[in-house]
Design a protein around this motif. Structure first.
Motif, short mmCIF file in Angstrom:
data_model
loop_
_atom_site.label_atom_id
_atom_site.label_comp_id
_atom_site.label_asym_id
_atom_site.label_seq_id
_atom_site.Cartn_x
_atom_site.Cartn_y
_atom_site.Cartn_z
N GLU A 191 0.85 -1.09 0.13
CA GLU A 191 0.14 -0.05 0.13
C GLU A 191 0.90 1.28 -0.05
O GLU A 191 0.43 2.27 -0.91
CB GLU A 191 -0.82 0.26 1.23
N ASP A 192 1.84 1.33 0.87
CA ASP A 192 2.91 2.45 0.85
C ASP A 192 3.47 2.73 -0.37
O ASP A 192 3.47 4.03 -0.86
CB ASP A 192 3.73 2.43 2.01
N ALA A 193 3.85 1.90 -0.96
CA ALA A 193 4.48 2.05 -2.38
C ALA A 193 3.52 2.45 -3.57
O ALA A 193 3.72 3.19 -4.29
CB ALA A 193 5.10 0.65 -3.01
N ALA A 194 2.25 1.97 -3.29
CA ALA A 194 1.28 2.28 -4.33
C ALA A 194 0.90 3.81 -4.21
O ALA A 194 0.80 4.47 -5.04
CB ALA A 194 0.06 1.55 -3.89
N GLU A 195 0.71 4.14 -2.78
CA GLU A 195 0.52 5.78 -2.51
C GLU A 195 1.80 6.50 -3.07
O GLU A 195 1.25 7.54 -3.70
CB GLU A 195 0.26 5.92 -1.21
N LEU A 196 2.82 5.96 -2.89
CA LEU A 196 4.09 6.79 -3.49
C LEU A 196 4.12 6.93 -4.88
O LEU A 196 4.95 7.91 -5.50
CB LEU A 196 5.49 6.36 -2.76
N MET A 197 3.59 6.01 -5.56
CA MET A 197 3.41 5.93 -7.23
C MET A 197 2.12 6.68 -7.67
O MET A 197 1.86 6.51 -8.65
CB MET A 197 3.40 4.62 -7.58
N VAL A 229 -1.07 6.45 -6.59
CA VAL A 229 -2.56 5.80 -6.76
C VAL A 229 -3.13 6.66 -5.41
O VAL A 229 -2.56 6.34 -4.22
CB VAL A 229 -2.23 4.26 -6.18
#
Lengths: 258, 339, 316
Positions: B216-222, B224
């Motif tokens: 989830e964290d990676a998603a937000e930083l990309m 999303v």
């Protein structure tokens, strides 16, 4: 080299009693490659984390294109034009390489959930365009042939490069690379240096954290050195190399010159 | 172990469009002809076969598809899914007995009510970490039941009686014992739900959910908007649960708080986990098997929940991907590549 | 109503305190495991439920008490209470260790994330509750009364009941024993080390699996004691009590700050009192809603509880 795209002014970051960054000030100029170096624990990744909104800084100002990033949601910072890679690879392992990049390109889509549901023409067109764009990016980074492989099954070096392609997928103006050469052999490092220059030449600004001195010195236009959360040097590579404070910071510190 | 899903997907991908249409029609025809199989080995000794097809089998399938959006696609553990089912059912119960609206008119209202409560619950709850979300949703499910149990308007423990059946459509009558008609209607709702989920899964929303589930964290930083997508997953899951609830009330004609216990949430969770979180065909297979078997095998019907509990433990420890796991395949490398 | 409340204040408080101590002991089953594994030990509620039946079986089947028996007194009474307490603790402790072995250990080795152990735990809860439901024919089971619930004194205007007194005194003794164990013994120190930093502890040669088992054992023992106290106070049990008490105890753990023994103590006491006072005004049917509301409010406004660690930390 022109006006700053990103500027940190007196940035301080404390975790409880520990000061990770202390009064750090520097600019990243448009279309430059800025190297960010320093011994282990100097606060390099913390810089990335405060820029991308993972941590809220204790004091100071971070401005991107003249606007403060204070309190802006993380995904909005990315949408605003800052993308990053991760030191410890954090791809979505169960998605293909192409899907990883497409998820990032989705950032700039106009069609929403409802459009996707009914297959609106906008949504279909965007889907095609994004797929093409994602493939282009993979080709650009030189891993185009891996597009349909699951990220977790890719070789290590390809995963590292996929992280870069994914970051580029968000159409950033500034890209933050966190040790992109970690674990690379010399030949791969040479290859990577080319890729980084290619990224800059394509119009992106690059902020690069890297342990390998020769790579940083070779590829960067300018280098900022951190030690114990403080900036100790900020100059062109050739001058930084001879800076006594930098030499002191690195002397006696076990430097993994891999 | 052989991956059945891969086999299926391979056949599907090799087929051209007309072949796919034929396959889909065969599949739907098979599902639609199930009510005629009552005389065969499929017959259920305990309950009426055709009513078993409606509830639990088809109803479980529908709810499992809905819960799968939440837990399978985006990795959010919702232990209070029954709440949306209950909200749909009580909307039908209240409006059906107090107003002149019929089932088809109430259906969208019930779905909207469920979605609305999905937002009310989701917006605050989805800011919390995964395991806390589970506890909060569990609490929400219980609160809905307790409210139904204590509010006079909702009939307290007696529930609501005399809920009307759906009015005829194209001259087809829905009577209390016309199980087949209900089954076929449910089948249509299920197909709509499948269409919705498949449509969303292959596009942007599917990728966003997948990235949230995996990191989830990676998603937000990309870039999303993770929170928005989590709320959407929650709300879409709720809408399916709500639809199931409306239809359930209009079929059984009588609802009471006892129909909406935590156990239902866990049964549906078991269906999803057993079939394979995230893969809609697995989830459907899981719901069909777990919905049907307890009525087919006599000793299972008493110990239904016990068996479901065992299923959860065993599946998680030995085959966490379920019967038909989510996509694991990848296309082979082209033999000669040039980038 | 307020006047009534003030009249009954001390007797409510006293009952709330004994309920609070029951919560504390169950909350320890959640909080100790959470401290070491950062995992909600969902099945703890059913461990509690099984422990209540252990007490009933001791009183009813071992000591052959029936609803019409004479009360036990003197040494015999203490013997019965002691056996029932120890048996409940032992059953719960062993069950808890077994649950970890069967349902969690493998998943922990596979590093499977948050979801899988939670689902596995839900499965275990279901199996325990359903087994008990089938064994008890879906009916609540009354415990024969072995001890007369006499009043042993007055505090302000409130009568002090023997059972409440026993619960409070015995629970305090158990908590002191637990604190001594955690702070003074080698094993206890190992538990604390693992909960602070599992990786470093492993490097220091601590047997993590062993520590985890001991943690489940200790958490189970405390939960088991709560089972005994529950039966002593309410004199019945049912296959379905685990859920309600479990959620309340979990709320208590969160309220005080999960992962922290002191937190369980303050959380349990506050919840026991709050719930008792709230039931007086709202009626017992809203008890569960009150508890959930408290849980939700605490998670939003003070997610760290009064003493706990941050729950919403980022991993990036």
């Amino acid at each position: 080299m022109s006006s700053p795209i990103l500027s940190l002014k007196n940035v301080t970051m404390r975790f409880g009693g520990v000061t990770a960054l202390s009064d750090v000030t520097f600019d990243v100029k448009e279309k430059e490659i800025l190297g960010l170096i320093g011994p282990n624990g100097a606060g390099k990744t913390t810089i990335f984390n405060v820029i991308t909104g993972v941590y809220q800084i204790t004091s100071g100002v971070i401005e991107f294109q003249g606007k403060s990033l204070k309190g802006i949601k993380r995904y909005k910072i990315t949408r605003g034009g800052i993308a990053r890679t991760f030191q410890n690879i954090r791809l979505w392992g169960d998605m293909t390489a192409l899907e990883n990049v497409m998820t990032a390109t989705d950032t700039h889509k106009r069609s929403g959930l409802v459009g996707g549901l009914f297959g609106s023409p906008v949504s279909r067109r965007e889907e095609r365009r994004d797929k093409k764009r994602a493939q282009e990016l993979l080709d650009f980074i030189g891993i185009g042939e891996y597009a349909d492989r699951l990220a977790k099954n890719l070789p290590y070096g390809v995963q590292r490069r996929l992280e870069i392609a994914r970051a580029l997928g968000t159409e950033p103006k500034l890209i933050l690379l966190d040790e992109p050469a970690a674990g690379f052999n010399p030949a791969e490092k040479v290859e990577l240096a080319k890729v980084i220059r290619k990224i800059r030449d394509a119009g992106y600004t690059v902020l690069l954290i890297e342990h390998d001195m020769s790579l940083v010195m070779k590829v960067s236009d300018r280098v900022v050195v951190l030690d114990f959360g403080q900036k100790i040097a900020d100059d062109v590579p050739i001058k930084v190399q001879d800076d006594p404070r930098v030499i002191e910071a690195y002397l006696g510190v076990p430097e993994d010159a891999s | 172990m052989i991956n059945l899903r891969d086999k299926g997907a391979e056949i599907w991908e090799k087929a051209n469009r007309p072949q796919r249409v034929i396959m889909a029609i065969c599949f739907i025809a098979m599902a639609a002809s199930l009510p005629f199989m009552g005389g065969t080995i499929l017959n259920t000794p305990i309950a009426d076969y055709e009513s078993v097809l409606v509830f639990p089998v088809a109803m479980f399938v529908l709810m499992a598809i809905g819960l799968n959006i939440v837990i399978g696609k985006s990795g959010l553990l919702d232990l209070g899914y029954v709440a949306f089912f209950a909200i749909g059912a009580y909307t039908m119960g209240l409006l059906g007995t107090r107003t002149s609206l019929n089932t088809w008119e109430i259906l969208p209202i019930g779905i909207a009510m469920a979605m609305f409560s999905g937002i009310i619950l989701g917006v605050p709850a989805l800011k919390l970490r995964g395991d806390y979300l589970a506890i909060i949703t569990l609490g929400f499910g219980e609160i809905v039941r307790i409210v139904a149990l204590n509010l006079g308007t909702l009939g307290r423990s007696e529930g609501i009686l005399g809920i009307p059946t759906p009015p005829p459509v194209f001259g087809i009558e829905f009577t209390f014992d016309s199980h087949r008609i209900y089954y076929w209607t449910l089948l249509i709702i299920i197909l709509l739900a499948i269409w919705m989920v498949r449509r969303l899964s292959v596009r942007r929303a599917g990728r966003a959910w997948e990235s949230i589930r995996q990191d989830e964290d990676a998603a937000e930083l990309m870039g999303v908007p993770t929170f928005k997508y989590k709320v959407w997953a929650f709300v879409l899951g709720a809408s399916v649960g709500g639809a199931a609830g409306v239809f359930y009330a209009s079929k059984t004609l009588f609802i009471a708080p006892d129909n909406f216990t935590l156990q239902i949430s866990i049964l549906i969770l078991a269906c999803v986990v057993f079939g394979g979180m995230g893969n809609i065909w697995g989830v459907i297979a899981g719901a069909v098997i777990l919905g049907y078997l307890p009525d087919r095998i006599r000793f299972l019907s008493d110990a239904r929940l016990l068996v479901f509990g065992l299923v959860l433990v065993i599946m998680m420890n030995l085959r966490p991907d379920g019967l038909l796991p989510r996509k694991k395949r990848e296309k082979a490398l082209p033999s000669k590549e040039k980038s | 109503m307020i006047g009534n409340f003030l009249d009954q204040f001390w007797s409510l408080t006293f009952g709330g305190l004994s309920l609070g101590f029951i919560y504390i002991l169950i909350a320890l089953g959640y909080t100790m495991v959470y401290g070491v594994l950062r995992m909600i030990n969902f099945a703890n509620s059913e461990v509690f439920m099984v422990a209540t039946f252990a007490t009933i079986i001791i009183v009813r089947d071992v000591y052959k008490f029936t609803q019409t028996s004479e009360y036990a007194t003197g040494f015999q009474l203490w013997l019965i209470l002691g056996t029932a307490l120890l048996a409940s603790m032992a059953v719960a402790g062993i069950l808890s260790v077994l649950i970890e072995l069967i349902a969690y250990r493998r998943l922990r080795r596979m590093n499977s994330g948050v979801l899988a152990p939670l689902i596995s735990a839900i499965g275990v809860s279901m199996v325990l509750a359903e087994t008990m439901r089938i064994l008890t024919d879906s009916r609540p089971v009354a415990s024969p009364r072995a001890m007369e619930k006499k009043f042993i004194g007055k505090f302000f205007d409130a009568d002090i009941r023997l059972d409440n007194t026993i619960i409070i005194v015995a629970a305090i003794i158990l908590l002191l024993l637990l604190l001594t164990f955690v702070n003074k013994t080698r094993l206890g120190k190992a538990i604390r080390a693992v909960s602070m930093n599992p990786n470093a502890s492993k490097l220091m040669g601590i047997n993590i699996d062993g520590v985890v088992s001991i943690t489940f054992l200790v958490g189970g023992l405390m939960t088991g004691a709560a089972g005994f106290f529950y039966v002593l106070k309410y004199e019945n049990s049912s296959f379905s009590i685990g859920f309600e008490l479990g959620i309340a105890a979990f709320t208590a753990a969160i309220l005080g700050g999960i992962g922290n023994i002191k937190g369980a103590f303050y959380g349990g006491l506050s919840l026991g009192l709050l719930e008792t006072y709230a039931s007086f005004f709202l009626g017992t049917q809203w008890k569960a809603v009150t508890v959930f509301t408290i849980l939700v409010v605490v998670l939003y406004t003070k997610p760290n509880g009064l003493f706990g660690e941050a729950l919403t930390q980022t991993r990036a």
